[in-house]
Design a protein around this motif. Structure first.
Motif, PDB file in Angstrom:
ATOM      1  N   SER A 114       7.091 -54.636 -44.589  1.00 36.74           N
ATOM      2  CA  SER A 114       7.927 -55.487 -45.442  1.00 36.74           C
ATOM      3  C   SER A 114       7.915 -55.015 -46.886  1.00 36.74           C
ATOM      4  O   SER A 114       8.967 -54.955 -47.542  1.00 36.74           O
ATOM      5  CB  SER A 114       7.444 -56.936 -45.371  1.00 36.74           C
ATOM      6  OG  SER A 114       7.683 -57.495 -44.105  1.00 36.74           O
ATOM      7  N   VAL A 128      10.077 -51.985 -47.333  1.00 35.56           N
ATOM      8  CA  VAL A 128      11.505 -52.317 -47.265  1.00 35.56           C
ATOM      9  C   VAL A 128      11.975 -52.934 -48.580  1.00 35.56           C
ATOM     10  O   VAL A 128      13.062 -52.627 -49.088  1.00 35.56           O
ATOM     11  CB  VAL A 128      11.786 -53.266 -46.083  1.00 35.56           C
ATOM     12  CG1 VAL A 128      13.082 -54.055 -46.297  1.00 35.56           C
ATOM     13  CG2 VAL A 128      11.899 -52.470 -44.791  1.00 35.56           C
ATOM     14  N   TYR A 147      15.439 -49.300 -41.788  1.00 33.15           N
ATOM     15  CA  TYR A 147      14.296 -50.164 -41.484  1.00 33.15           C
ATOM     16  C   TYR A 147      13.014 -49.383 -41.722  1.00 33.15           C
ATOM     17  O   TYR A 147      13.018 -48.163 -41.909  1.00 33.15           O
ATOM     18  CB  TYR A 147      14.352 -50.669 -40.045  1.00 33.15           C
ATOM     19  CG  TYR A 147      14.286 -49.575 -39.002  1.00 33.15           C
ATOM     20  CD1 TYR A 147      13.071 -49.163 -38.448  1.00 33.15           C
ATOM     21  CD2 TYR A 147      15.449 -48.953 -38.548  1.00 33.15           C
ATOM     22  CE1 TYR A 147      13.015 -48.162 -37.495  1.00 33.15           C
ATOM     23  CE2 TYR A 147      15.405 -47.951 -37.599  1.00 33.15           C
ATOM     24  CZ  TYR A 147      14.186 -47.559 -37.067  1.00 33.15           C
ATOM     25  OH  TYR A 147      14.135 -46.562 -36.125  1.00 33.15           O
ATOM     26  N   ALA A 179      10.167 -53.718 -40.176  1.00 33.73           N
ATOM     27  CA  ALA A 179      10.839 -54.610 -41.122  1.00 33.73           C
ATOM     28  C   ALA A 179      12.239 -54.120 -41.440  1.00 33.73           C
ATOM     29  O   ALA A 179      12.518 -52.908 -41.392  1.00 33.73           O
ATOM     30  CB  ALA A 179      10.030 -54.733 -42.413  1.00 33.73           C
ATOM     31  N   PRO A 235      15.839 -55.191 -44.159  1.00 33.90           N
ATOM     32  CA  PRO A 235      16.197 -55.951 -45.366  1.00 33.90           C
ATOM     33  C   PRO A 235      17.141 -57.114 -45.107  1.00 33.90           C
ATOM     34  O   PRO A 235      18.033 -57.029 -44.255  1.00 33.90           O
ATOM     35  CB  PRO A 235      16.879 -54.888 -46.236  1.00 33.90           C
ATOM     36  CG  PRO A 235      17.477 -53.933 -45.249  1.00 33.90           C
ATOM     37  CD  PRO A 235      16.534 -53.891 -44.093  1.00 33.90           C
ATOM     38  N   ALA A 270      12.735 -59.554 -46.841  1.00 31.54           N
ATOM     39  CA  ALA A 270      12.558 -58.689 -45.672  1.00 31.54           C
ATOM     40  C   ALA A 270      12.094 -59.536 -44.504  1.00 31.54           C
ATOM     41  O   ALA A 270      11.320 -60.479 -44.679  1.00 31.54           O
ATOM     42  CB  ALA A 270      11.551 -57.580 -45.956  1.00 31.54           C
ATOM     43  N   SER A 286      10.274 -59.153 -40.668  1.00 34.54           N
ATOM     44  CA  SER A 286       9.508 -58.136 -39.948  1.00 34.54           C
ATOM     45  C   SER A 286       8.824 -58.724 -38.735  1.00 34.54           C
ATOM     46  O   SER A 286       8.593 -59.934 -38.646  1.00 34.54           O
ATOM     47  CB  SER A 286       8.466 -57.503 -40.876  1.00 34.54           C
ATOM     48  OG  SER A 286       7.532 -58.482 -41.311  1.00 34.54           O
TER      49      SER A 286
END
Length: 262
Positions: A148, A151, A196, A211, A213, A224, A226
């Motif tokens: 996360s 991302v 990702y 994760a 977006p 994010a 995930s």
């Protein structure tokens, strides 16, 4: 008690039901409806349909369209504004996150970035397969660890991402944690191209994360979503399928976020 049967819910609310039926006729491709179309939809005479329409006009749920027919009125927009104010990111995302958790039987996380920290906003878990992870609701983690976090950095302007990484304390949580800024910047470029992020054992030993977006109406990455799972349960050949599901979930959350934020 009277011996006569009490009216059913729908009988007692038939006027409200028909008013809702009229409002539900409006779609992206049907922005104006005619009196005859309403009469056909309700199965009533045109004069009866016009009485319902005029009632909705008088309460500002509808208004007469310039070219004829009826369009949604200002009262609908006022209610929509109030509805949007009642929704937060978690409320928008959690139903979709729960669907993903039930599908993959793993923990699903929602995170946002606050300065140099990543905050766990919410999570969804189902069954008994949830893994023990560092993320809990309200917990914070540095930028360099976990799918996360990466991302949330990947779609920032490169100069801003580098500045944040260089000014942050990049802790090493496991031997796999990345702390070199140049290597991290290359990793962010790869994530951006893939759409990702996948990490294995970079934050918690034996835990992998995938994760994607979440975007707002301006297509800015604001969060994010995930999946966190034991790495031993997700073989490398299954990563692509997990990634697809996470991306689909992120897209659904983005669409819901845009709908309540527009």
């Amino acid at each position: 008690m009277s011996g006569s049967a009490s009216p059913s819910y729908r009988e007692r609310n038939s006027t409200a039901d028909r008013a809702l039926d009229i409002l539900l006729m409006f779609t992206d491709t049907q922005l104006v409806v005619s009196g005859s179309a309403v009469a056909e939809r309700l199965g009533v005479a045109r004069s009866t349909a016009y009485r319902y329409l005029q009632s909705l006009v008088s309460s500002r749920f509808l208004e007469e369209a310039p070219g004829g027919g009826f369009r949604l009125g200002l009262r609908v927009m006022e209610i929509a504004r109030l509805a949007r104010r009642s929704y937060g990111l978690s409320e928008v995302a959690l139903p979709v996150m729960t669907e993903l958790a039930e599908d993959v039987h793993e923990t699903v996380l929602l995170t946002r970035r606050t300065g140099e920290l990543v905050v766990c906003v919410d999570m969804a878990q189902t069954g008994t397969r949830a893994v023990r992870i560092s993320y809990e609701r309200g917990s914070t983690l540095p930028l360099n660890a976990g799918a996360s976090a990466l991302v949330l950095l990947a779609w920032l302007p490169q100069e801003e991402a580098r500045r944040l990484l260089e000014s942050a304390s990049l802790h090493r949580f496991t031997p796999a944690t990345l702390t070199d800024v140049d290597i991290l910047m290359k990793r962010l470029d790869h994530i951006r191209r893939a759409g990702y992020s996948v990490t294995r054992g970079e934050l918690d030993p034996d835990v992998m994360g995938i994760a994607a977006p979440v975007r707002d109406e301006r297509q800015q990455v604001v969060a994010a979503v995930s999946v966190a799972a034991l790495a031993s349960r997700v073989f490398p050949e299954a990563e692509a399928e997990f990634a697809r599901k996470v991306q689909e979930t992120a897209q659904k959350i983005s669409e819901r976020l845009i709908a309540v934020g527009g």
